[in-house]
Write an enzyme that holds these catalytic residues in place. Structure first.
Site, PDB file in Angstrom:
ATOM      1  N   SER A 144      -9.976  -0.818   7.159  1.00 14.18           N
ATOM      2  CA  SER A 144      -9.412  -0.628   5.815  1.00 14.18           C
ATOM      3  C   SER A 144      -8.644  -1.807   5.249  1.00 14.18           C
ATOM      4  O   SER A 144      -8.172  -1.750   4.110  1.00 14.18           O
ATOM      5  CB  SER A 144      -8.518   0.609   5.778  1.00 14.18           C
ATOM      6  OG  SER A 144      -9.311   1.768   5.764  1.00 14.18           O
ATOM      7  N   SER A 166      -9.654   1.688   2.888  1.00 15.42           N
ATOM      8  CA  SER A 166      -8.789   2.500   2.074  1.00 15.42           C
ATOM      9  C   SER A 166      -7.732   1.716   1.319  1.00 15.42           C
ATOM     10  O   SER A 166      -7.098   2.250   0.411  1.00 15.42           O
ATOM     11  CB  SER A 166      -8.110   3.539   2.959  1.00 15.42           C
ATOM     12  OG  SER A 166      -7.256   2.894   3.903  1.00 15.42           O
ATOM     13  N   LYS A 183       0.864  -1.182   0.000  1.00 12.43           N
ATOM     14  CA  LYS A 183       0.000   0.000   0.000  1.00 12.43           C
ATOM     15  C   LYS A 183       0.903   1.234   0.000  1.00 12.43           C
ATOM     16  O   LYS A 183       1.941   1.255   0.680  1.00 12.43           O
ATOM     17  CB  LYS A 183      -0.870  -0.021   1.260  1.00 12.43           C
ATOM     18  CG  LYS A 183      -1.904   1.096   1.349  1.00 12.43           C
ATOM     19  CD  LYS A 183      -2.756   0.936   2.614  1.00 12.43           C
ATOM     20  CE  LYS A 183      -3.884   1.956   2.675  1.00 12.43           C
ATOM     21  NZ  LYS A 183      -4.721   1.777   3.898  1.00 12.43           N
TER      22      LYS A 183
END
Lengths: 116, 503
Positions: free
Chosen positions: B180, B156, B81
Site C-alpha cells: 500500500s 490503500s 495518511k
C-alpha cells in the site's frame, strides 16, 4: 450454488477442492462477525467469498507437514518493563469519542438478553 | 515564488527555510494554496485545516528564531495518511464508523515528526482501514491520479501518493501491509518505501493486519524519502514489535547512489506472463541500466512467491477480523439502533453493518472463515507455512545477491471502477509487493519510466534483507540519477499540468 451443501458445514478439515461456500455458511459467518447483513448483501458476498476461497485454497498445494508455520516475520520476545504508576488519559479524554456516556462511564445498551 | 515553492524537494525546502530565505509559514501557505487550487479534482485530502497548519509553521519559525536546534526537515510540510492518529485533527481511517473522531493522542510517528518541526498540512484519503489497492474503498469517495483523473492513484495510501504527485505536499506518510505504499508510488510516478517491519513504529496506527502493517515514507526523490525515513524511525518502547537496533544509514546510502560491484537478482517469478508489456519493457531497461552502472545482474528463482498472494489473502483478513473487533459501538465511533430495546450485541451488529464498507466486510468474513474451527488448519495454518517457505526463498536468494528487483506492479494505474466488482482482479495489483510484507524485509519503489501503451508511470521495486534498508536507497538513488540524466529531469515533470482553479 448447489443444493447439496445447503445444510450445515462440511466436515472439519475437509479441503475445499472446488466445493462451494453456502449462503447458510455465509449467514453464520456474519453472525460470528457481528455484522447484521441484509439478504442482498448475503447473496452478493456468498458468490464473492466462493471465488476468493477457491483462489486462496492454493496454499494447500505446497506446504508439507514438516514446514513450521510463521505467524510473525520478527522473532518476538516478551517485552518487560517495571510496573510503575504513570499518568494516563483523563476520564474526559477517554470518554470524548464515546457514543454515549454517563457519570464518567461509557453508557452501553443492555448486555443480557431477555432469554438469559 | 508561491507556486514555485511547491515544486521544490523537501531537502531544498529545508535548506531554504534553514538559511532564512523563506519562512515555514510561507512554505505552508504555498502548499495550502496549491491544495485549494487543485484538490477539488484530485481529492487527496480528507481533512485540511489551514489555521492549524499555519500555527504549527509559525511555531517552527519562532523556535528557529529563538536559536533552537531543529531537525533536518524542520518547517517542511507533511501530509499524513488518515490512519495515523493526530491529536489536533480528526482521524477516520477512511471509514464511516470513525467519521469525525478526534483521537486523544498522537501516533509515535506523528509525534516524532511534529517534534522534528515538520508541519502537518492535512490528512489524506485512503481505502477504508487500509484495505484495497485503488482508494476506491474510501467511505468518502475515491482519490484521482494526477497523471489521468479517470485513473486510480493506487491504494490503500492513494491520497498520500496523489498529494505528493500533485505538488500538494512534498512528503507524506503511508502504511504498507501488502504493497500500500509501493503500489501507489509506482502508479503515480513517485518514490515510496516499505521499511523493515519493526523499523518504524506502529503505535497510534489504526491496525489492519498487525504482523504486516509497516509505516513508511512517500516523496518525489529518493533522498527525500530517506530523510523522512530517518526522521521517524528508531526504537519505540510503546510498540512491542519495534526493533531495538540502530536505524540503517539510509540518508548516507541515498547520497552515495552507486551500484558498482553490487549483486542484483531479477526475480524470475515476478515478471513475464500477466505483466503489462509496457511495464515489463521499462523494467527490463532499468535492469540494463543497472548493469551499465557496474552492477552484476543475475536471474534468481523464488519458487514460492506465486503462493504469496493466496497466503496473504488468508493471513491479512484473519488478523483484520480480530483487529476490527474493537469497533463495537461502545467506546468510540458510530452507534446505530440504540433504542433502549435492543441488546448491545444487536446494536454492535447493526452498527458494524452500517459503518463498514463492502471490502472491509468481505475481509472480516473471509478472516472469520479462515480462523473458524474445522478450517483453521486447512487455510490459516497452511498460509503460515507458506510464509515460512517465502522467507526461506528470500534467504536463499540473498545468499546469492545483495538485492532483488522486479516491476512494482503488474500494470499501470487502471481506470476508476474497472475492478470494483472483481475482488480477485483487484488483489492482483499487489502481486509483486506482498512477498516482502510476508517476510518483513525492506523494499522501495522508484519511477522507471512511462508505459508506451498508455503513457502512465511504471515503478521499479528493489528488495533487500531485513534491516538492510540502506541498500534499497542506494540502488534507488543510482537508478533515479541515471534516469533523470537520460530524461533531463524527474519523471514527474512529464505529468500533464493541473490547471489551477481561480481562488
Amino acid at each position: 450454488m448447489s443444493e447439496k451443501h445447503a445444510a450445515g458445514s462440511p466436515a472439519a478439515g475437509e479441503a475445499r477442492g472446488g466445493a462451494a461456500i453456502t449462503r447458510d455458511e455465509v449467514a453464520h459467518l456474519a453472525r460470528l462477525s457481528r455484522l447484521a447483513l441484509g439478504e442482498d448483501e448475503l447473496d452478493h458476498l456468498a458468490a464473492q467469498l466462493d471465488v476468493i476461497i477457491s483462489a486462496v485454497a492454493r496454499v494447500q498445494e505446497v506446504a508439507a507437514e514438516d514446514i513450521p508455520p510463521t505467524s510473525h516475520a520478527l522473532p518476538l520476545t516478551n517485552v518487560f518493563r517495571p510496573d510503575e504508576v504513570r499518568p494516563s488519559l483523563a476520564p474526559e479524554q477517554a470518554l470524548a469519542g464515546a457514543p454515549a456516556a454517563e457519570d464518567q462511564r461509557f453508557r452501553v445498551p443492555r448486555i443480557l438478553g431477555e432469554e438469559a | 515564488m508561491s507556486s514555485e515553492l511547491t515544486r521544490r524537494t523537501a531537502a531544498e525546502l529545508a535548506e531554504l527555510i534553514a538559511s532564512g530565505q523563506v519562512s515555514a509559514v510561507e512554505v505552508a501557505q504555498a502548499h495550502l494554496d496549491r491544495i485549494t487550487a487543485v484538490d477539488g479534482r484530485i481529492k487527496a485530502f480528507l481533512h485540511v485545516d489551514a489555521e492549524t497548519a499555519l500555527a504549527q509553521a509559525r511555531a517552527v519559525d519562532e523556535r528557529r528564531a529563538a536559536g533552537e536546534r531543529l531537525g533536518p526537515l524542520a518547517g517542511v510540510p507533511i501530509a499524513h495518511k488518515d490512519v495515523f492518529t493526530t491529536a489536533d485533527m480528526p482521524t477516520t481511517a477512511g471509514s464511516k464508523i470513525l467519521e469525525g473522531w478526534r483521537p486523544p493522542y498522537d501516533a509515535t510517528i506523528t509525534r516524532r515528526l511534529r517534534e522534528a518541526g515538520l508541519v502537518i498540512i492535512g490528512k489524506t484519503n485512503m481505502d477504508e482501514f487500509a484495505m484495497g489497492s485503488s482508494t476506491e474503498n474510501s467511505a468518502f469517495g475515491p482519490t484521482r491520479n494526477p497523471w489521468n483523473l479517470d485513473r486510480i492513484p493506487g491504494g490503500s495510501s492513494g491520497g498520500s501518493s496523489a498529494a505528493v504527485a500533485a505538488y500538494e505536499a512534498p512528503l507524506a506518510t503511508g502504511t504498507d501491509t501488502g504493497g500500500s505504499i509501493r503500489q501507489p508510488a509506482a502508479v503515480t510516478g513517485i518514490v515510496g518505501t516499505k521499511p523493515t517491519y519493526g523499523g518504524s513504529s506502529r503505535y497510534g496506527l489504526i491496525a489492519f493486519a498487525s504482523s504486516l502493517d509497516t509505516p513508511g515514507p512517500f516523496a518525489r526523490t529518493v533522498l527525500d524519502a530517506a530523510l523522512l525515513h530517518e526522521a521517524f524511525s528508531g526504537h519505540d518502547p510503546m510498540d512491542s514489535t519495534s526493533i531495538d537496533r540502530p536505524v540503517p544509514p539510509v540518508v548516507e546510502a541515498a547520497r552515495r547512489a552507486d551500484v558498482a560491484g553490487l549483486r542484483i537478482g531479477v526475480v524470475r517469478e515476478l515478471g513475464g506472463e500477466g505483466f503489462q508489456p509496457g511495464v515489463q519493457a521499462r523494467f527490463n531497461e532499468a535492469v540494463e541500466l543497472l548493469e551499465s552502472l557496474g552492477a552484476k545482474v543475475t536471474e534468481v528463482s523464488c519458487p514460492h512467491f506465486t503462493y504469496a498472494l493466496p497466503a496473504y489473502y488468508l493471513i491479512a483478513p484473519s488478523e483484520c477480523s480480530s483487529n476490527l473487533a474493537r469497533f463495537d459501538a461502545m467506546r468510540y465511533g458510530l452507534r446505530i439502533g440504540d433504542d433502549g430495546a435492543r441488546s448491545a450485541e444487536e446494536v454492535m451488529a447493526l452498527t458494524r453493518a452500517e459503518g463498514f464498507g463492502p471490502e472491509v466486510k468481505r475481509r472480516i468474513m473471509l478472516g472469520t472463515y479462515a480462523l473458524s474451527s474445522g478450517y483453521y488448519d486447512a487455510y490459516y495454518g497452511k498460509a503460515q507455512q507458506v510464509r515460512t517457505l517465502i522467507i526461506r526463498d528470500f534467504e536463499a536468494a540473498f545468499e546469492q545477491v545483495d538485492v532483488l528487483v522486479s516491476p512494482t506492479t503488474p500494470t499501470t494505474a487502471f481506470p476508476i471502477g474497472d475492478r470494483v466488482d472483481d475482488p480477485m482482479a483487484m488483489y492482483l495489483a499487489d502481486l509483486a509487493t506482498i512477498p516482502s510484507n510476508l517476510a518483513g524485509n525492506a523494499a522501495i519503489s522508484v519511477p522507471c519510466g512511462l508505459a508506451e501503451e498508455d503513457g502512465l508511470p511504471v515503478g521499479l521495486q528493489v528488495m533487500a534483507p531485513t534491516l538492510a534498508d540502506d541498500r534499497v536507497y542506494r540502488v534507488g538513488a543510482a537508478v533515479e540519477k541515471a534516469l533523470e540524466d537520460r530524461w533531463g529531469g524527474p519523471l514527474l515533470a512529464k505529468a500533464p499540468e493541473l490547471a489551477e482553479a481561480d481562488r
